[in-house]
Design an enzyme around this catalytic site. Structure first.
Site, PDB file in Angstrom:
ATOM      1  N   GLY A   1      17.198   2.805  -3.530  1.00  0.00           N
ATOM      2  CA  GLY A   1      18.333   2.557  -2.638  1.00  0.00           C
ATOM      3  C   GLY A   1      19.617   2.298  -3.405  1.00  0.00           C
ATOM      4  O   GLY A   1      20.677   2.854  -3.069  1.00  0.00           O
TER       5      GLY A   1
ATOM      6  N   ASP B   1      19.216  -4.786   4.098  1.00  0.00           N
ATOM      7  CA  ASP B   1      18.131  -5.133   3.180  1.00  0.00           C
ATOM      8  C   ASP B   1      17.769  -6.602   3.362  1.00  0.00           C
ATOM      9  O   ASP B   1      18.646  -7.467   3.435  1.00  0.00           O
ATOM     10  CB  ASP B   1      18.564  -4.858   1.719  1.00  0.00           C
ATOM     11  CG  ASP B   1      17.387  -4.841   0.769  1.00  0.00           C
ATOM     12  OD1 ASP B   1      16.677  -5.866   0.684  1.00  0.00           O
ATOM     13  OD2 ASP B   1      17.169  -3.802   0.115  1.00  0.00           O
TER      14      ASP B   1
ATOM     15  N   GLU C   1       1.972   9.679  -2.340  1.00  0.00           N
ATOM     16  CA  GLU C   1       0.693   8.962  -2.347  1.00  0.00           C
ATOM     17  C   GLU C   1      -0.050   9.091  -1.022  1.00  0.00           C
ATOM     18  O   GLU C   1      -1.247   8.801  -0.952  1.00  0.00           O
ATOM     19  CB  GLU C   1       0.920   7.489  -2.706  1.00  0.00           C
ATOM     20  CG  GLU C   1       1.560   7.370  -4.068  1.00  0.00           C
ATOM     21  CD  GLU C   1       1.528   5.977  -4.673  1.00  0.00           C
ATOM     22  OE1 GLU C   1       0.602   5.216  -4.379  1.00  0.00           O
ATOM     23  OE2 GLU C   1       2.446   5.676  -5.450  1.00  0.00           O
TER      24      GLU C   1
ATOM     25  N   ALA D   1      -1.742   3.879   2.567  1.00  0.00           N
ATOM     26  CA  ALA D   1      -2.162   3.992   3.977  1.00  0.00           C
ATOM     27  C   ALA D   1      -1.049   3.522   4.904  1.00  0.00           C
ATOM     28  O   ALA D   1      -0.805   4.126   5.958  1.00  0.00           O
ATOM     29  CB  ALA D   1      -3.436   3.186   4.202  1.00  0.00           C
TER      30      ALA D   1
ATOM     31  N   LYS E   1       2.130   3.677   4.246  1.00  0.00           N
ATOM     32  CA  LYS E   1       3.165   4.722   4.204  1.00  0.00           C
ATOM     33  C   LYS E   1       2.727   5.937   5.034  1.00  0.00           C
ATOM     34  O   LYS E   1       3.554   6.602   5.660  1.00  0.00           O
ATOM     35  CB  LYS E   1       3.460   5.149   2.761  1.00  0.00           C
ATOM     36  CG  LYS E   1       4.163   4.099   1.908  1.00  0.00           C
ATOM     37  CD  LYS E   1       5.583   3.781   2.355  1.00  0.00           C
ATOM     38  CE  LYS E   1       6.561   4.913   2.108  1.00  0.00           C
ATOM     39  NZ  LYS E   1       7.949   4.520   2.451  1.00  0.00           N
TER      40      LYS E   1
HETATM   41  P1  NAD Z   1      11.761  -1.166  -4.065  1.00  0.00           P
HETATM   42  O1  NAD Z   1      10.522  -1.982  -3.918  1.00  0.00           O
HETATM   43  O2  NAD Z   1      12.484  -1.151  -5.368  1.00  0.00           O
HETATM   44  O3  NAD Z   1      12.829  -1.594  -2.958  1.00  0.00           O
HETATM   45  C1  NAD Z   1      12.479  -1.830  -1.626  1.00  0.00           C
HETATM   46  C2  NAD Z   1      13.668  -2.489  -0.950  1.00  0.00           C
HETATM   47  O4  NAD Z   1      13.324  -2.690   0.440  1.00  0.00           O
HETATM   48  C3  NAD Z   1      14.009  -3.873  -1.515  1.00  0.00           C
HETATM   49  O5  NAD Z   1      15.410  -3.951  -1.727  1.00  0.00           O
HETATM   50  C4  NAD Z   1      13.559  -4.834  -0.444  1.00  0.00           C
HETATM   51  O6  NAD Z   1      14.332  -6.029  -0.402  1.00  0.00           O
HETATM   52  C5  NAD Z   1      13.742  -4.000   0.817  1.00  0.00           C
HETATM   53  N1  NAD Z   1      12.867  -4.452   1.926  1.00  0.00           N
HETATM   54  C6  NAD Z   1      11.540  -4.689   1.862  1.00  0.00           C
HETATM   55  N2  NAD Z   1      11.097  -5.099   3.066  1.00  0.00           N
HETATM   56  C7  NAD Z   1      12.167  -5.096   3.905  1.00  0.00           C
HETATM   57  C8  NAD Z   1      12.340  -5.401   5.278  1.00  0.00           C
HETATM   58  N3  NAD Z   1      11.317  -5.813   6.028  1.00  0.00           N
HETATM   59  N4  NAD Z   1      13.571  -5.257   5.826  1.00  0.00           N
HETATM   60  C9  NAD Z   1      14.621  -4.843   5.054  1.00  0.00           C
HETATM   61  N5  NAD Z   1      14.516  -4.573   3.752  1.00  0.00           N
HETATM   62  C10 NAD Z   1      13.299  -4.689   3.182  1.00  0.00           C
HETATM   63  O7  NAD Z   1      11.344   0.307  -3.616  1.00  0.00           O
HETATM   64  P2  NAD Z   1      11.793   1.729  -4.183  1.00  0.00           P
HETATM   65  O8  NAD Z   1      10.974   2.053  -5.361  1.00  0.00           O
HETATM   66  O9  NAD Z   1      13.273   1.777  -4.262  1.00  0.00           O
HETATM   67  O10 NAD Z   1      11.287   2.673  -2.995  1.00  0.00           O
HETATM   68  C11 NAD Z   1      12.126   2.956  -1.877  1.00  0.00           C
HETATM   69  C12 NAD Z   1      11.355   3.826  -0.899  1.00  0.00           C
HETATM   70  O11 NAD Z   1      10.941   5.043  -1.540  1.00  0.00           O
HETATM   71  C13 NAD Z   1      10.085   3.194  -0.346  1.00  0.00           C
HETATM   72  O12 NAD Z   1       9.970   3.539   1.008  1.00  0.00           O
HETATM   73  C14 NAD Z   1       8.978   3.826  -1.167  1.00  0.00           C
HETATM   74  O13 NAD Z   1       7.760   3.862  -0.444  1.00  0.00           O
HETATM   75  C15 NAD Z   1       9.539   5.217  -1.396  1.00  0.00           C
HETATM   76  N6  NAD Z   1       9.058   5.884  -2.623  1.00  0.00           N
HETATM   77  C16 NAD Z   1       9.216   5.282  -3.845  1.00  0.00           C
HETATM   78  C17 NAD Z   1       8.778   5.946  -4.993  1.00  0.00           C
HETATM   79  C18 NAD Z   1       8.948   5.328  -6.351  1.00  0.00           C
HETATM   80  O14 NAD Z   1       8.417   5.877  -7.326  1.00  0.00           O
HETATM   81  N7  NAD Z   1       9.682   4.242  -6.518  1.00  0.00           N
HETATM   82  C19 NAD Z   1       8.156   7.199  -4.890  1.00  0.00           C
HETATM   83  C20 NAD Z   1       7.994   7.776  -3.623  1.00  0.00           C
HETATM   84  C21 NAD Z   1       8.454   7.104  -2.501  1.00  0.00           C
HETATM   85  P1  TYD Z   2       2.858   2.470 -10.625  1.00  0.00           P
HETATM   86  O1  TYD Z   2       4.192   2.404 -11.296  1.00  0.00           O
HETATM   87  O2  TYD Z   2       2.280   1.205 -10.081  1.00  0.00           O
HETATM   88  O3  TYD Z   2       2.971   3.598  -9.512  1.00  0.00           O
HETATM   89  P2  TYD Z   2       1.826   4.253  -8.557  1.00  0.00           P
HETATM   90  O4  TYD Z   2       0.555   3.519  -8.704  1.00  0.00           O
HETATM   91  O5  TYD Z   2       2.448   4.032  -7.226  1.00  0.00           O
HETATM   92  O6  TYD Z   2       1.732   5.680  -8.980  1.00  0.00           O
HETATM   93  O7  TYD Z   2       1.799   3.088 -11.649  1.00  0.00           O
HETATM   94  C1  TYD Z   2       1.955   4.368 -12.220  1.00  0.00           C
HETATM   95  C2  TYD Z   2       0.706   4.678 -13.011  1.00  0.00           C
HETATM   96  O8  TYD Z   2       0.606   3.754 -14.096  1.00  0.00           O
HETATM   97  C3  TYD Z   2      -0.585   4.512 -12.198  1.00  0.00           C
HETATM   98  O9  TYD Z   2      -1.523   5.501 -12.604  1.00  0.00           O
HETATM   99  C4  TYD Z   2      -1.085   3.138 -12.599  1.00  0.00           C
HETATM  100  C5  TYD Z   2      -0.613   3.007 -14.048  1.00  0.00           C
HETATM  101  N1  TYD Z   2      -0.303   1.621 -14.478  1.00  0.00           N
HETATM  102  C6  TYD Z   2      -0.892   1.115 -15.647  1.00  0.00           C
HETATM  103  O10 TYD Z   2      -1.684   1.797 -16.322  1.00  0.00           O
HETATM  104  N2  TYD Z   2      -0.570  -0.148 -16.028  1.00  0.00           N
HETATM  105  C7  TYD Z   2       0.276  -0.933 -15.312  1.00  0.00           C
HETATM  106  O11 TYD Z   2       0.516  -2.103 -15.701  1.00  0.00           O
HETATM  107  C8  TYD Z   2       0.871  -0.402 -14.124  1.00  0.00           C
HETATM  108  C9  TYD Z   2       1.813  -1.240 -13.306  1.00  0.00           C
HETATM  109  C10 TYD Z   2       0.550   0.888 -13.752  1.00  0.00           C
END
Ligand code: NAD
Ligand code: TYD
Length: 344
Positions: A22, A42, A135, A159, A161
């Site tokens: 975000g 947020d 995922e 699940a 998501k």
């Molecule tokens: P993040 O955990 O860094 O941030 C999540 C944000 O949502 C935080 O700022 C938190 O305060 C806010 N939040 C949580 N619950 C809330 C609520 N009830 N009301 C309002 N705000 C709330 O997450 P991210 O990594 O930035 O991911 C953002 C989105 O993208 C998520 O929906 C995640 O599932 C999706 N996504 C992330 C990744 C990744 O690799 N990071 C990959 C694919 C999809």
């Molecule tokens: P993560 O960043 O938690 O993302 P996701 O599980 O949503 O893909 O983890 C990425 C990969 O790294 C996943 O295969 C789990 C592995 N991992 C470790 O091996 N050690 C760690 O401490 C963490 C947080 C993840």
């Protein structure tokens, strides 16, 4: 032929804008659109961090509202002000969902329901971009998931998501709410909370701590630089077809062990810091996406993994205060779930 939507002159609600993706997206939109208004709703959970947005907090195009997406009265006040929603707010860490799934159901499923339902009642939106995840498909050893494949999530996070993803789809099918769904792969880059794999390993290495690699370290993720993800979201808003799903992946399928080694090399640290630890329960072996559909819209990743990792490592080296503050706070959580993290 889809008529192109414009972001210029629009007011956009970004939920979860103080998190990793975000805050990168808000920076990206403010840098690229002089005439735009962003409302960031947020809750500021442990993962939300206003330090990520200090440089834009006085920008007249930006407004922050601290609140919960589950708060129907609040959401009903905000949605009439906007033309589009980019819904990112969620609980996002798989390990946390294994330890305690409740908040994942409440925010990721029920919170998404509140947004969808209020948006349907108010009825003026041009788009509702729901950010799902790769995922939701579950794991596969070979081949690639395309958008029509069945969902088969493994973790409570995935699940929850998947539930939100299908609910968003149902609001398109049933009520013609203008929903578009994206399923991005693992993001990495600046401002990622240092409990996730890449920032955890970078910051642990900087602190001289071990890098806890789950299982054999052979699990594969497809790494997407967050800036490329922001460009993809922008393109889907402009050119994506309402009611459709788009995978977003960068074709960077890399085993975790290789990523861990690259991190130590970038930092000039010893590979001995990498320690194989007990596997995560239900750990998905491999995520892999077929991204032809978004490629046909005109998107391609611009940042190679090599360059993206270099930029990410540099960012964490230059922002030590940012991540140290977070790690100090999050150590309480790790202490609380001592056994789980001790095993890892
Ligand atoms: P993040 O955990 O860094 O941030 C999540 C944000 O949502 C935080 O700022 C938190 O305060 C806010 N939040 C949580 N619950 C809330 C609520 N009830 N009301 C309002 N705000 C709330 O997450 P991210 O990594 O930035 O991911 C953002 C989105 O993208 C998520 O929906 C995640 O599932 C999706 N996504 C992330 C990744 C990744 O690799 N990071 C990959 C694919 C999809
Ligand atoms: P993560 O960043 O938690 O993302 P996701 O599980 O949503 O893909 O983890 C990425 C990969 O790294 C996943 O295969 C789990 C592995 N991992 C470790 O091996 N050690 C760690 O401490 C963490 C947080 C993840």
């Amino acid at each position: 032929m889809v008529e192109e939507r414009s972001l210029t002159g629009k007011t956009i609600l970004v939920t979860g804008g103080a998190g990793f993706i975000g805050s990168n997206l808000i920076h990206y939109l403010l840098e690229n659109y002089s005439e735009i208004k962003i409302i960031n709703l947020d809750k500021l959970t442990y993962a939300g961090n206003l330090d990520n947005l200090r440089d834009v907090e006085t920008d007249p195009r930006y407004e922050f509202i601290q609140g919960d997406i589950r708060d129907r009265a609040l959401v009903a006040k905000v949605i009439p002000k906007v033309q589009g929603i980019i819904h990112l707010a969620a609980e996002t860490h798989v390990d946390r969902s294994i330890l305690d799934a409740g908040e994942f159901i409440l925010t990721d499923v029920f919170g998404t329901f509140v947004l969808l339902d209020v948006a349907r009642q108010i009825g003026q939106l041009e788009f509702f971009l729901h950010v799902s995840t790769d995922e939701v498909y579950g794991s596969r050893e070979t081949g690639y998931f395309s958008e029509d494949d069945a969902l088969n999530p493994s973790s409570p996070y995935a699940a929850s998501k998947a539930g939100a993803d299908r609910l968003a789809h149902a609001y398109w099918v049933t009520y013609r709410l203008p929903v578009i769904i994206v399923r991005p792969s693992n993001n990495y880059g600046p401002y990622q909370y240092p409990e996730k794999f890449i920032p955890l390993f970078i910051t642990n290495a900087l602190e001289g701590k071990t890098l806890p690699l789950y299982g054999t370290g052979e699990n594969v993720r497809d790494w997407l630089f967050v800036e490329d993800h922001c460009r993809a979201l922008e393109l889907v808003i402009k050119k994506g077809k309402i009611g459709e799903v788009y995978n977003i992946g960068a074709n960077n399928e890399i085993p975790n062990i290789k990523v861990a080694r690259q991190i130590t090399q970038h930092l000039g640290k010893s590979e001995d810091l990498i320690k194989l630890v007990k596997d995560r329960p239900g750990h998905d072996q491999r995520y892999a996406l077929d991204c032809q559909k978004i490629r046909r819209l005109g998107w391609a990743p611009q940042v190679s993994f090599e360059e993206g990792l270099q930029r990410t490592v540099e960012w964490y080296c230059q922002h030590e205060e940012w991540w140290r503050k977070i790690k100090e706070k999050s150590s309480d959580y790790r202490r609380f779930y001592k056994q789980y993290y001790q095993d890892r």
